[in-house]
Scaffold this motif. Structure first.
Motif, short mmCIF file in Angstrom:
data_model
loop_
_atom_site.label_atom_id
_atom_site.label_comp_id
_atom_site.label_asym_id
_atom_site.label_seq_id
_atom_site.Cartn_x
_atom_site.Cartn_y
_atom_site.Cartn_z
N SER A 47 0.72 -1.16 0.06
CA SER A 47 0.07 0.05 0.11
C SER A 47 1.13 1.30 -0.16
CB SER A 47 -0.84 -0.05 1.27
OG SER A 47 -0.38 -0.35 2.44
N VAL A 48 0.35 2.44 -0.55
CA VAL A 48 0.89 3.64 -0.52
C VAL A 48 0.01 4.78 -0.37
CG1 VAL A 48 0.87 3.76 -3.11
CG2 VAL A 48 2.71 4.80 -1.83
N ALA A 49 0.75 6.01 0.18
CA ALA A 49 -0.15 6.95 0.34
C ALA A 49 0.60 8.29 0.39
CB ALA A 49 -0.78 7.00 1.92
N TRP A 50 0.06 9.33 -0.12
CA TRP A 50 0.77 10.73 -0.12
C TRP A 50 0.40 11.55 0.99
CZ3 TRP A 50 4.63 12.34 -3.46
CH2 TRP A 50 5.05 11.57 -4.81
N SER A 51 1.18 12.44 1.41
CA SER A 51 0.69 13.20 2.57
C SER A 51 -0.07 14.30 1.81
CB SER A 51 1.92 13.85 3.40
OG SER A 51 2.94 14.67 2.62
N PRO A 52 -1.01 15.02 2.53
CA PRO A 52 -1.64 16.18 1.58
C PRO A 52 -0.85 17.49 1.08
CG PRO A 52 -2.36 16.39 3.92
CD PRO A 52 -1.44 15.09 3.52
N ASP A 53 0.24 17.62 1.60
CA ASP A 53 1.40 18.62 1.22
C ASP A 53 2.24 17.93 0.17
OD1 ASP A 53 3.13 17.06 2.62
OD2 ASP A 53 3.36 18.79 4.22
N GLY A 54 2.22 16.78 -0.18
CA GLY A 54 2.82 16.09 -1.31
C GLY A 54 4.42 16.00 -0.66
N LYS A 55 4.81 16.32 0.39
CA LYS A 55 6.10 16.20 0.78
C LYS A 55 6.79 14.73 1.09
CE LYS A 55 6.66 21.10 2.07
NZ LYS A 55 6.88 21.78 3.45
N ARG A 56 5.83 13.79 1.84
CA ARG A 56 5.99 12.69 2.39
C ARG A 56 5.13 11.40 1.46
NH1 ARG A 56 9.67 14.98 4.03
NH2 ARG A 56 10.35 15.77 6.16
N LEU A 57 5.77 10.32 1.65
CA LEU A 57 5.13 9.26 1.14
C LEU A 57 5.23 8.09 2.16
CD1 LEU A 57 3.94 8.39 -1.73
CD2 LEU A 57 6.16 7.30 -2.28
N ALA A 58 4.30 7.40 2.08
CA ALA A 58 4.16 6.27 3.25
C ALA A 58 3.56 5.09 2.19
CB ALA A 58 3.36 6.41 4.48
N VAL A 79 -3.72 5.82 4.79
CA VAL A 79 -4.07 7.27 4.32
C VAL A 79 -3.74 8.27 5.49
CG1 VAL A 79 -6.40 7.05 5.37
CG2 VAL A 79 -5.99 8.57 3.44
N PHE A 80 -3.32 9.41 4.75
CA PHE A 80 -2.85 10.39 5.63
C PHE A 80 -4.09 11.45 6.04
CE2 PHE A 80 1.51 9.83 4.25
CZ PHE A 80 2.09 10.30 5.41
N SER A 81 -4.21 12.16 6.99
CA SER A 81 -5.23 13.02 7.30
C SER A 81 -5.23 14.12 6.07
CB SER A 81 -5.24 13.69 8.83
OG SER A 81 -5.88 14.61 8.79
N PRO A 82 -6.58 14.49 5.69
CA PRO A 82 -6.48 15.62 4.81
C PRO A 82 -6.16 16.96 5.50
CG PRO A 82 -8.60 14.69 5.49
CD PRO A 82 -7.75 13.69 6.08
N VAL A 83 -6.13 16.91 6.82
CA VAL A 83 -6.10 18.55 7.46
C VAL A 83 -4.82 18.49 8.05
CG1 VAL A 83 -8.51 18.87 7.56
CG2 VAL A 83 -7.51 17.43 9.43
N ASP A 84 -3.87 17.20 8.49
CA ASP A 84 -2.68 17.39 9.04
C ASP A 84 -1.91 16.43 8.46
OD1 ASP A 84 -0.62 17.35 10.91
OD2 ASP A 84 -1.86 17.10 12.69
N SER A 85 -0.91 16.89 7.72
CA SER A 85 0.03 16.09 6.82
C SER A 85 1.00 15.09 8.03
CB SER A 85 1.16 16.94 6.22
OG SER A 85 0.35 17.32 4.96
N ARG A 86 1.11 15.38 9.15
CA ARG A 86 1.80 14.44 10.14
C ARG A 86 1.07 13.36 10.36
NH1 ARG A 86 6.06 17.35 13.57
NH2 ARG A 86 5.72 15.58 14.85
N VAL A 87 -0.29 13.16 10.27
CA VAL A 87 -1.24 12.25 10.96
C VAL A 87 -1.41 11.14 9.95
CG1 VAL A 87 -3.44 11.50 11.79
CG2 VAL A 87 -2.48 13.67 12.60
N LEU A 88 -1.02 10.00 10.16
CA LEU A 88 -1.22 8.62 9.09
C LEU A 88 -2.19 7.77 9.89
CD1 LEU A 88 -0.30 7.37 6.58
CD2 LEU A 88 1.41 6.36 7.86
#
Length: 321
Positions: free
Chosen positions: A163-174, A207-216
């Motif tokens: 599985s893969v997910a982008w942070s809402p700011d596009g800086k991180r990938l998990a 999935v990252f939180s759409p309102v906080d790029s730190r929260v996964l």
């Protein structure tokens, strides 16, 4: 917050539905719901009636295991056990590109928030591949390292990326792996940052939180849903309620809730303030492979929507309020 069932479509595909995503609205049409099935087809559905928006797409020769929609709403991608990713125009179904992936190399994919890169979780290659969406050239391959002291997982290779997910700011990938670890990358530098630990079974969705790029948020076969601080490397919360594998997770656009689908045949809605499941939906008769909240946007859209897909070949649509 609550879910209310709106409609279910039985036999939406001829076989199990393993993949689902919302295609964002454009100036000329509302959002559409995209599904992929083991029947080798990809289908588009109108958002409120759940009627087919176009004939089924038959671009694959084996079952479809993942779908993803570009943030513009104009293009989408589907991946199959046939070792190919097909990129196509949503409204015409015309092919744009075919990306080759060796057998069992694509189990999840997602476009970045700006739509410039498609990230593909690389299965047994233990990588995430990044494809440029203007040229459809491979621009980076992120190797997913094994944690120190980790035992090889059931694939024998030590890593299998699901599985893969982008942070809402596009800086991180998990990305989540078969062994239960989650790897976090700095995309701009193509650099592995750290692992997030706490699961010990396959992490099939995150999935990252759409309102906080730190929260996964992560969904795992261990029946738990985890909430991480992806920057601080800490487990913030572990939520339990499902009695079998958690196969899918998505976050509501308002950031107040997540929804999960499980092999226990249920869809659950979780209040993130309380960190507990507040509702259980039992529309499906088999395991639920996908849950997806409709993205905001589009004319006349005032209410939230959640959709779920299952091995029972059905799609269910819910009002989220």
């Amino acid at each position: 917050m609550k879910l209310a069932g709106i409609k279910s479509v039985e036999n939406a595909h001829d076989e199990s539905i393993w993949a689902a995503a919302w295609v964002p609205a454009t100036d000329s049409r509302p959002a559409l719901f995209l599904t992929g099935s083991l029947d080798e087809t990809v289908r588009l559905w109108r958002p409120d009636e759940l009627v087919a928006a176009s004939p089924p797409s038959r671009g694959h020769s084996l079952g479809v295991v993942a779908v993803a929609a570009h943030p513009s709403g104009t293009i989408a991608a589907s991946s199959s056990i046939d070792s190919f990713v097909r990129v196509f125009y949503v409204d015409s179904n015309a092919s744009i590109a075919t990306l080759e992936a060796p057998p069992s190399e694509v189990w999840g994919m997602q476009f970045d928030p700006k739509g410039t890169v498609l990230a593909v979780a690389g299965g047994g290659s233990a990588t995430v591949k990044l494809w440029d969406t203007s040229s459809w050239q491979l621009v980076a391959t992120l190797a997913v390292p094994r944690p120190d002291g980790a035992k090889p997982d059931r694939t024998g290779s030590g890593k299998f990326v699901l599985s893969v997910a982008w942070s809402p700011d596009g800086k991180r990938l998990a990305c989540g792996s078969m062994d239960g670890t989650i790897a976090v990358f700095d995309v701009a530098r193509a650099k592995f940052l750290h692992h997030l630990e706490g699961h010990h079974m396959p992490v099939r969705s995150l999935v990252f939180s759409p309102v906080d790029s730190r929260v996964l948020f992560t969904a795992c076969d261990d029946t738990h849903v985890h909430m991480y601080d992806a920057e601080g490397k800490s487990l913030v919360g572990a939520m339990s309620g499902h009695v079998s594998w958690v196969l899918s997770v998505d976050a509501s656009p308002d950031g107040a809730a997540i929804a999960t689908g499980s092999s226990d045949r249920t869809v659950r809605l979780w209040d993130l303030g309380m960190r507990t499941a507040v509702q259980t939906m039992t529309n499906h008769t088999d395991q639920v492979w996908g849950v997806a909240f409709r993205p905001p946007g589009g004319t006349g859209v005032r209410v939230g929507r959640l959709a779920s897909v299952s091995d029972d070949k059905s799609i269910s649509l819910y009002d989220y309020s």
